[in-house]
Structures are given as C-alpha cells and as structure tokens.
Design an enzyme around this catalytic site. Structure first.
Site, PDB file in Angstrom:
ATOM      1  N   GLY A 197      36.615 -21.469  57.227  1.00 13.10           N
ATOM      2  CA  GLY A 197      37.878 -21.163  56.548  1.00 13.10           C
ATOM      3  C   GLY A 197      39.036 -21.101  57.534  1.00 13.10           C
ATOM      4  O   GLY A 197      38.861 -20.642  58.661  1.00 13.10           O
ATOM      5  N   GLN A 241      45.930 -14.329  51.716  1.00 13.30           N
ATOM      6  CA  GLN A 241      45.649 -13.607  52.968  1.00 13.30           C
ATOM      7  C   GLN A 241      45.376 -14.545  54.140  1.00 13.30           C
ATOM      8  O   GLN A 241      45.331 -14.128  55.282  1.00 13.30           O
ATOM      9  CB  GLN A 241      44.426 -12.700  52.782  1.00 13.30           C
ATOM     10  CG  GLN A 241      44.674 -11.608  51.793  1.00 13.30           C
ATOM     11  CD  GLN A 241      43.369 -11.059  51.222  1.00 13.30           C
ATOM     12  OE1 GLN A 241      42.934 -10.002  51.620  1.00 13.30           O
ATOM     13  NE2 GLN A 241      42.757 -11.769  50.302  1.00 13.30           N
ATOM     14  N   ARG A 242      45.133 -15.816  53.831  1.00 14.44           N
ATOM     15  CA  ARG A 242      44.889 -16.770  54.917  1.00 14.44           C
ATOM     16  C   ARG A 242      46.116 -17.645  55.165  1.00 14.44           C
ATOM     17  O   ARG A 242      46.065 -18.588  55.955  1.00 14.44           O
ATOM     18  CB  ARG A 242      43.670 -17.642  54.591  1.00 14.44           C
ATOM     19  CG  ARG A 242      42.395 -16.834  54.386  1.00 14.44           C
ATOM     20  CD  ARG A 242      41.171 -17.520  54.949  1.00 14.44           C
ATOM     21  NE  ARG A 242      41.041 -18.885  54.552  1.00 14.44           N
ATOM     22  CZ  ARG A 242      40.029 -19.383  53.834  1.00 14.44           C
ATOM     23  NH1 ARG A 242      39.066 -18.580  53.419  1.00 14.44           N
ATOM     24  NH2 ARG A 242      39.973 -20.655  53.557  1.00 14.44           N
ATOM     25  N   GLY A 248      34.016 -19.105  62.957  1.00 16.16           N
ATOM     26  CA  GLY A 248      33.375 -17.821  62.690  1.00 16.16           C
ATOM     27  C   GLY A 248      31.861 -17.979  62.731  1.00 16.16           C
ATOM     28  O   GLY A 248      31.338 -18.922  63.358  1.00 16.16           O
ATOM     29  N   ASP A 249      31.191 -17.120  62.005  1.00 14.81           N
ATOM     30  CA  ASP A 249      29.732 -17.070  62.015  1.00 14.81           C
ATOM     31  C   ASP A 249      29.080 -18.439  61.710  1.00 14.81           C
ATOM     32  O   ASP A 249      28.208 -18.899  62.454  1.00 14.81           O
ATOM     33  CB  ASP A 249      29.336 -16.036  60.953  1.00 14.81           C
ATOM     34  CG  ASP A 249      27.888 -15.689  61.014  1.00 14.81           C
ATOM     35  OD1 ASP A 249      27.430 -15.292  62.096  1.00 14.81           O
ATOM     36  OD2 ASP A 249      27.203 -15.846  59.990  1.00 14.81           O
ATOM     37  N   ARG A 254      45.437  -1.859  36.470  1.00 14.99           N
ATOM     38  CA  ARG A 254      45.683  -3.301  36.628  1.00 14.99           C
ATOM     39  C   ARG A 254      45.060  -3.781  37.935  1.00 14.99           C
ATOM     40  O   ARG A 254      44.875  -2.999  38.874  1.00 14.99           O
ATOM     41  CB  ARG A 254      47.191  -3.578  36.689  1.00 14.99           C
ATOM     42  CG  ARG A 254      47.914  -3.331  35.393  1.00 14.99           C
ATOM     43  CD  ARG A 254      47.640  -4.449  34.388  1.00 14.99           C
ATOM     44  NE  ARG A 254      48.480  -4.332  33.212  1.00 14.99           N
ATOM     45  CZ  ARG A 254      48.195  -3.600  32.146  1.00 14.99           C
ATOM     46  NH1 ARG A 254      47.079  -2.879  32.108  1.00 14.99           N
ATOM     47  NH2 ARG A 254      49.021  -3.557  31.109  1.00 14.99           N
ATOM     48  N   THR A 267      38.160 -15.364  62.279  1.00 14.60           N
ATOM     49  CA  THR A 267      37.863 -15.137  60.858  1.00 14.60           C
ATOM     50  C   THR A 267      38.698 -13.947  60.413  1.00 14.60           C
ATOM     51  O   THR A 267      38.799 -12.947  61.138  1.00 14.60           O
ATOM     52  CB  THR A 267      36.371 -14.843  60.542  1.00 14.60           C
ATOM     53  OG1 THR A 267      36.309 -14.209  59.251  1.00 14.60           O
ATOM     54  CG2 THR A 267      35.689 -13.917  61.524  1.00 14.60           C
ATOM     55  N   ILE A 268      39.271 -14.063  59.220  1.00 21.19           N
ATOM     56  CA  ILE A 268      40.056 -12.927  58.718  1.00 21.19           C
ATOM     57  C   ILE A 268      39.131 -11.743  58.429  1.00 21.19           C
ATOM     58  O   ILE A 268      39.584 -10.619  58.312  1.00 21.19           O
ATOM     59  CB  ILE A 268      40.875 -13.272  57.445  1.00 21.19           C
ATOM     60  CG1 ILE A 268      39.970 -13.597  56.258  1.00 21.19           C
ATOM     61  CG2 ILE A 268      41.878 -14.378  57.724  1.00 21.19           C
ATOM     62  CD1 ILE A 268      40.698 -13.530  54.916  1.00 21.19           C
ATOM     63  N   ASP A 269      37.826 -12.013  58.307  1.00 21.42           N
ATOM     64  CA  ASP A 269      36.891 -10.924  57.987  1.00 21.42           C
ATOM     65  C   ASP A 269      36.615 -10.012  59.191  1.00 21.42           C
ATOM     66  O   ASP A 269      36.127  -8.899  59.020  1.00 21.42           O
ATOM     67  CB  ASP A 269      35.548 -11.498  57.491  1.00 21.42           C
ATOM     68  CG  ASP A 269      35.688 -12.243  56.171  1.00 21.42           C
ATOM     69  OD1 ASP A 269      36.778 -12.180  55.574  1.00 21.42           O
ATOM     70  OD2 ASP A 269      34.721 -12.887  55.742  1.00 21.42           O
ATOM     71  N   GLU A 284      36.245  -7.462  48.406  1.00 16.36           N
ATOM     72  CA  GLU A 284      35.594  -8.322  47.399  1.00 16.36           C
ATOM     73  C   GLU A 284      34.070  -8.211  47.431  1.00 16.36           C
ATOM     74  O   GLU A 284      33.401  -8.522  46.456  1.00 16.36           O
ATOM     75  CB  GLU A 284      35.998  -9.785  47.613  1.00 16.36           C
ATOM     76  CG  GLU A 284      35.539 -10.366  48.946  1.00 16.36           C
ATOM     77  CD  GLU A 284      35.897 -11.828  49.165  1.00 16.36           C
ATOM     78  OE1 GLU A 284      36.492 -12.461  48.277  1.00 16.36           O
ATOM     79  OE2 GLU A 284      35.573 -12.346  50.259  1.00 16.36           O
ATOM     80  N   ARG A 292      31.988 -27.304  54.919  1.00 20.27           N
ATOM     81  CA  ARG A 292      30.805 -27.961  54.367  1.00 20.27           C
ATOM     82  C   ARG A 292      30.107 -28.870  55.359  1.00 20.27           C
ATOM     83  O   ARG A 292      28.929 -29.176  55.202  1.00 20.27           O
ATOM     84  CB  ARG A 292      31.203 -28.844  53.182  1.00 20.27           C
ATOM     85  CG  ARG A 292      31.648 -28.067  51.988  1.00 20.27           C
ATOM     86  CD  ARG A 292      32.151 -29.045  50.965  1.00 20.27           C
ATOM     87  NE  ARG A 292      33.003 -28.374  50.025  1.00 20.27           N
ATOM     88  CZ  ARG A 292      32.934 -28.549  48.730  1.00 20.27           C
ATOM     89  NH1 ARG A 292      32.068 -29.379  48.227  1.00 20.27           N
ATOM     90  NH2 ARG A 292      33.752 -27.903  47.934  1.00 20.27           N
ATOM     91  N   HIS A 319      43.442 -16.272  48.677  1.00 21.78           N
ATOM     92  CA  HIS A 319      43.781 -17.094  49.842  1.00 21.78           C
ATOM     93  C   HIS A 319      45.177 -16.850  50.398  1.00 21.78           C
ATOM     94  O   HIS A 319      45.484 -17.346  51.487  1.00 21.78           O
ATOM     95  CB  HIS A 319      43.584 -18.573  49.510  1.00 21.78           C
ATOM     96  CG  HIS A 319      42.142 -18.924  49.315  1.00 21.78           C
ATOM     97  ND1 HIS A 319      41.507 -18.720  48.125  1.00 21.78           N
ATOM     98  CD2 HIS A 319      41.213 -19.401  50.181  1.00 21.78           C
ATOM     99  CE1 HIS A 319      40.232 -19.069  48.247  1.00 21.78           C
ATOM    100  NE2 HIS A 319      40.039 -19.490  49.488  1.00 21.78           N
ATOM    101  N   ASP A 358      34.268 -10.080  61.207  1.00 25.00           N
ATOM    102  CA  ASP A 358      32.882  -9.599  61.130  1.00 25.00           C
ATOM    103  C   ASP A 358      31.963 -10.220  62.178  1.00 25.00           C
ATOM    104  O   ASP A 358      30.746 -10.167  62.043  1.00 25.00           O
ATOM    105  CB  ASP A 358      32.320  -9.833  59.715  1.00 25.00           C
ATOM    106  CG  ASP A 358      32.363 -11.299  59.307  1.00 25.00           C
ATOM    107  OD1 ASP A 358      32.807 -12.142  60.109  1.00 25.00           O
ATOM    108  OD2 ASP A 358      31.959 -11.594  58.166  1.00 25.00           O
ATOM    109  N   GLY A 378      36.756 -10.379  52.315  1.00 20.91           N
ATOM    110  CA  GLY A 378      35.804  -9.628  53.143  1.00 20.91           C
ATOM    111  C   GLY A 378      34.484  -9.673  52.419  1.00 20.91           C
ATOM    112  O   GLY A 378      34.191  -8.820  51.593  1.00 20.91           O
ATOM    113  N   ARG A 379      33.717 -10.738  52.711  1.00 26.71           N
ATOM    114  CA  ARG A 379      32.513 -10.992  51.922  1.00 26.71           C
ATOM    115  C   ARG A 379      31.455  -9.919  52.084  1.00 26.71           C
ATOM    116  O   ARG A 379      30.894  -9.449  51.125  1.00 26.71           O
ATOM    117  CB  ARG A 379      31.929 -12.344  52.312  1.00 26.71           C
ATOM    118  CG  ARG A 379      32.235 -13.370  51.272  1.00 26.71           C
ATOM    119  CD  ARG A 379      31.495 -14.620  51.526  1.00 26.71           C
ATOM    120  NE  ARG A 379      32.173 -15.407  52.537  1.00 26.71           N
ATOM    121  CZ  ARG A 379      31.949 -16.696  52.708  1.00 26.71           C
ATOM    122  NH1 ARG A 379      31.082 -17.300  51.938  1.00 26.71           N
ATOM    123  NH2 ARG A 379      32.572 -17.370  53.630  1.00 26.71           N
TER     124      ARG A 379
END
Ligand code: F6P
Length: 357
Positions: free
Chosen positions: A14, A283-284, A111-112, A275, A134-136, A231, A77, A281, A138, A179-180
C-alpha cells in the site's frame, strides 16, 4: 577505472505519504555521494517481473519531497513467488531481470508483505536492502515506519473536525481508522484528538463498559462523545469484519465497517444517537508530515550506505533517535503490537479515556 555502481529501487504494498521523500533520498545519496546510477522499478515487484524500469536522474527526484504517493507506482499483488491467477513462481524471471540490469543492490521500500518477498529474494542471492513503510506502524524492530506519522496527522485532523458537529447534534461519533491487526494509528490519533473512547485490537473491549462510559458522559452534561475505532477490532462474539478479499494480495483481507456494528450496539444499549465515519484511504493521501520527510531522508541515505557497504538482507530502522539497521528476517517474524500497559495507553487512561477493558 571502476565501473559506475548501480542501485535499483522499488516501492511495494500500500502507498503512503513519505515514499517519494525516500525515493528522493536514495537517488540523491547514490548520485551525490557515490556517483552511482539509479534505476526505479515501476509498480513494485511487477516492474521486476515484467522488466518495467525507469532511470532516475537528479531531475527526476527533484521537487518530490512534499509529494504524497509514489512516483514509481506500487502493487500489493505482484508476488514473484505466487504470481497471477495461477500463483506461479516467477522468481527466476525476477532474478534474471535483476542480473541483466547489472545492479549492485535493490532497495525495497515496503511493509510486512514486501519484506517477506524481499527476504526470500535475498535467500536466492538478490542483494536487497529494506526501508520500512506502512501507515499501520506494525513492523517489528523499528519504532517508526514511514507513513505512520502522516496518517496520524490526517486522522487527528478528522477527529478535531468531527467535534463541532458531534457537539451541535449531541451525538456519539465513531471515527474508524485503518490498522488491520494493530492499533497504533487509532491509539496515536485517538490520544492526539482527545477521543473519549479508543478501541484497538490489542485491548479486548467489553461493550457494556463502553456504553457505561458514554452514558456517564451524557449524565454529567457532556453532550457528545468521540469513539476512535481501529478497523481490526473484534467485538465480543465476532471475528474480524471483512469487507472483501483481494485475490493475489500477500495479505488478501480488507477490512472496514466494524464501526457500524459497534454503532448499532451503542444505540440499542444507550439510546444515544450514533454516527459512523470511516476514514479509509484518505489516511494514505496528502503530503507527508515533516517527521515522515525527515525519517524518509534518513532511511534513504542509510539504505544507500548499506548497499555500498554490501550489507544485504538488512533494513533501516529508527530506534530512539538513532538510525540503525537490523536484519529484515528479524522484522518479519511477527507484527509489532501495542502493549496494553505502554506509557501512551497509561497516559490516555490517566485522562479518563476508556478502552473498554
Ligand atoms: O497495510 C496498510 C493498509 O493501509 C491497512 O491499514 C489497510 O487495512 C490496507 O492497507 C488497505 O489496503 P488496500 O489499499 O488494498 O485497500
């Protein structure tokens, strides 16, 4: 005379703000300090497999420091070890293409997922060096990855902006961030934005406790509440809320939408109008923050030094205020998770922030 050295570079997985400053830093260091040539692979490992390259001269990387995204393009991918519908192992093609270009090293910014591939390519003899992004945030063995700080800035600004409408309508507003599997982004943005409730995967939450807190606030005259949700949280009795699966991706699961379930439960248990805003996205997107520009510049410079020192299979890392390097293999054994008793969680709890535990 010694031949000019040549460095390859790609961005995988990403995108995020900070990739372009890293590309710039790699290219400028290579050209300015080592009189080397730089070749960019387009669209991550796809470029390596399909031989899609672009020479990166000084002018190509001039003026991209403040630009989000990646001028090289990316893909989550294109895995050389499981490529396309048939998941074919095309790593020999990737290796052949790499060798044909007579490159001395390949800088993989990722990232990973990208690093799992980079590590396997290194085992096959490709001289790779990693730059973590990575924005995560992690990835193990580095305090920060490129992109995280910029995503925190976007999410924090969104939480700031949501306050006025939350207050005007006396509502509970849920802000869902990416943040998976980890809650770094939700935690940092939640603390920076003054979230009243923060829910992250590392701290299992009890919906009753969350609702008690929202009702408590309402009773003492606080006419709104902000709930920041990662998320990847799993409400009791449910697993990850999966939106879709992306075929061929190194990690096919895509999340987003768990907040709708949480909102329903909040409304039915408290009667408070709720609400949901899913930042997704956004955030990216946008410009990299100063922090990410500086981190990317330091990582880019260090990565080229690693290539020139033939320290392959290593990635750049920030630990404390030091820029060091660590083996890529040591960063991909598991994800870096938030410690439930870490100082930032502790400080948030001291402000009365509820984590639902
Ligand atoms: O890993 C980075 C990340 O942005 C996650 O936070 C998010 O779950 C995922 O990527 C989204 O991926 P895609 O861009 O394929 O939708």
């Amino acid at each position: 005379m010694r031949r000019k050295r040549r460095i390859g570079i790609l961005t995988g997985g990403g995108d995020c703000p900070g990739l372009n400053p890293a590309i710039r830093a790699v290219a400028k260091t290579a050209i300015f300090c080592y009189q080397a040539e730089v070749v960019g692979f387009k669209d991550g490992f796809e470029g390596l497999i399909k031989n899609k390259t672009k020479k990166l001269g000084w002018e190509d990387v001039s003026g991209i420091l403040t630009l989000g995204g990646t001028i090289l393009g990316t893909s989550n991918r294109a895995n050389p070890f499981a490529y396309g519908e048939g998941k074919k192992d095309v790593s020999p093609i990737a290796l052949k293409n790499f060798r044909r270009l007579k490159l001395d090293g390949l800088v993989c910014i990722g990232g990973d997922g990208t690093f799992h591939i980079a590590h396997r390519l290194h085992q096959l003899g490709m001289p790779v060096v990693g730059i973590p992004k990575t924005i995560d945030n992690d990835l193990e063995r580095t305090d920060y990855t490129i992109g995280f700080d910029s995503a925190v800035a976007v999410a924090t600004e969104s939480i700031d902006n949501i306050h006025t409408t939350a207050e005007s309508h006396h509502r509970v507003m849920i802000v869902e961030v990416m943040g998976r599997y980890t809650g770094w982004l939700a935690l940092y943005a939640g603390v920076a934005g003054g979230g009243d409730v923060i829910l992250i995967p590392e701290i299992p939450f009890d919906m009753k406790k969350v609702c008690q807190e929202l009702l408590r606030r309402s009773k003492i005259g606080k006419r709104f509440s902000i709930v920041v949700v990662a998320e990847g949280v799993k409400p009791a009795g449910s697993g990850l809320v999966i939106k879709r699966k992306v075929k061929g991706s190194t990690d096919p699961i895509r999340l987003g939408g768990v907040s709708y379930r949480i909102a329903e439960q909040i409304e039915s248990l408290t009667g408070l109008e709720t609400r949901v805003i899913i930042l997704g996205h956004l955030q990216r997107g946008g410009k990299p923050t100063e922090f990410d520009r500086i981190l990317a510049t330091q990582f880019g410079k260090k990565a080229v030094d690693l290539v020139m020192g033939e320290k392959f299979g290593w990635m750049t890392s920030r630990q404390g205020d030091k820029i060091i390097c660590v083996p890529i293999a040591s960063a991909i054994t598991r994800l870096k998770k938030v410690k439930p008793n870490s100082p930032i969680v502790d400080a948030a709890k001291a402000m009365g922030t509820c984590f639902g535990d």
